[in-house]
Design a protein around this motif. Sequence first.
Motif, PDB file in Angstrom:
ATOM      1  N   PRO A 144       0.791  -1.235   0.000  1.00  0.00           N
ATOM      2  CA  PRO A 144       0.000   0.000   0.000  1.00  0.00           C
ATOM      3  C   PRO A 144       0.824   1.287   0.000  1.00  0.00           C
ATOM      4  CG  PRO A 144      -0.990  -1.596   1.465  1.00  0.00           C
ATOM      5  CD  PRO A 144       0.323  -2.186   1.009  1.00  0.00           C
ATOM      6  N   VAL A 145       1.952   1.308   0.690  1.00  0.00           N
ATOM      7  CA  VAL A 145       2.764   2.530   0.721  1.00  0.00           C
ATOM      8  C   VAL A 145       3.243   2.903  -0.687  1.00  0.00           C
ATOM      9  CG1 VAL A 145       4.941   1.353   1.275  1.00  0.00           C
ATOM     10  CG2 VAL A 145       4.625   3.743   1.927  1.00  0.00           C
ATOM     11  N   LEU A 146       3.581   1.905  -1.503  1.00  0.00           N
ATOM     12  CA  LEU A 146       4.006   2.190  -2.875  1.00  0.00           C
ATOM     13  C   LEU A 146       2.822   2.564  -3.754  1.00  0.00           C
ATOM     14  CD1 LEU A 146       6.794  -0.470  -3.478  1.00  0.00           C
ATOM     15  CD2 LEU A 146       7.001   1.906  -2.757  1.00  0.00           C
ATOM     16  N   VAL A 147       1.657   1.964  -3.497  1.00  0.00           N
ATOM     17  CA  VAL A 147       0.446   2.345  -4.230  1.00  0.00           C
ATOM     18  C   VAL A 147       0.179   3.834  -4.018  1.00  0.00           C
ATOM     19  CG1 VAL A 147      -2.061   2.037  -4.401  1.00  0.00           C
ATOM     20  CG2 VAL A 147      -0.571   0.041  -4.176  1.00  0.00           C
ATOM     21  N   ARG A 163       0.088   6.702  -6.889  1.00  0.00           N
ATOM     22  CA  ARG A 163      -1.123   7.520  -7.063  1.00  0.00           C
ATOM     23  C   ARG A 163      -0.819   9.003  -6.891  1.00  0.00           C
ATOM     24  NH1 ARG A 163      -5.534   3.667  -3.962  1.00  0.00           N
ATOM     25  NH2 ARG A 163      -5.871   2.298  -5.743  1.00  0.00           N
ATOM     26  N   ASP A 164       0.003   9.347  -5.903  1.00  0.00           N
ATOM     27  CA  ASP A 164       0.385  10.752  -5.704  1.00  0.00           C
ATOM     28  C   ASP A 164       1.152  11.283  -6.914  1.00  0.00           C
ATOM     29  OD1 ASP A 164      -0.820  10.728  -3.218  1.00  0.00           O
ATOM     30  OD2 ASP A 164       1.061  10.584  -2.087  1.00  0.00           O
TER      31      ASP A 164
END
Length: 157
Positions: free
Chosen positions: A41-44, A48-49
């Motif tokens: 999730p941290v890379l997702v 996205r950012d």
Amino acid sequence: MILSTSTPRVGSGWTDTGESFDARGLKERARKATRSVPIPPVLVRLVRDHIKEFGTAEDGRLFRAVQGGHLLSKEYGEIWQAARKEVLTEAEVASPLADVPYSLRHAGVSLWLDSGVTPAEVARRAGHSIAVLFRFYAKAIHGSQDRANALIESRLL
């Protein structure tokens, strides 16, 4: 993430279109095959950012030149070296640490192995066979006997 194509720079003399980048299927896969690459999730959130701030090229690429074209290897390398100087110590910059962007792949695979992710899952995420994983990452796997023994012992108690 779902990967579907690659566009290596091969030089205009080697493509049917005269372009210097050649649209291809994924390495070692059928032309239309895709490859799922699970990311935490941290890379997702980071991806996205990035898309929110910079968008994507028409073909979906995250990184592109100012007018939307492909980044040239030379430009990519220059950006990479500048980034290394920003985040690494002087001694680290002088060392081979992350000397090329591809080093991140090796670091990622080594991190997964060192974190205790099973070799089968690491190989799947990296797009390797188990044999390739063991051939190239044996050093990362070797030396984890103490942790393996502790894990086994904790289950036996």
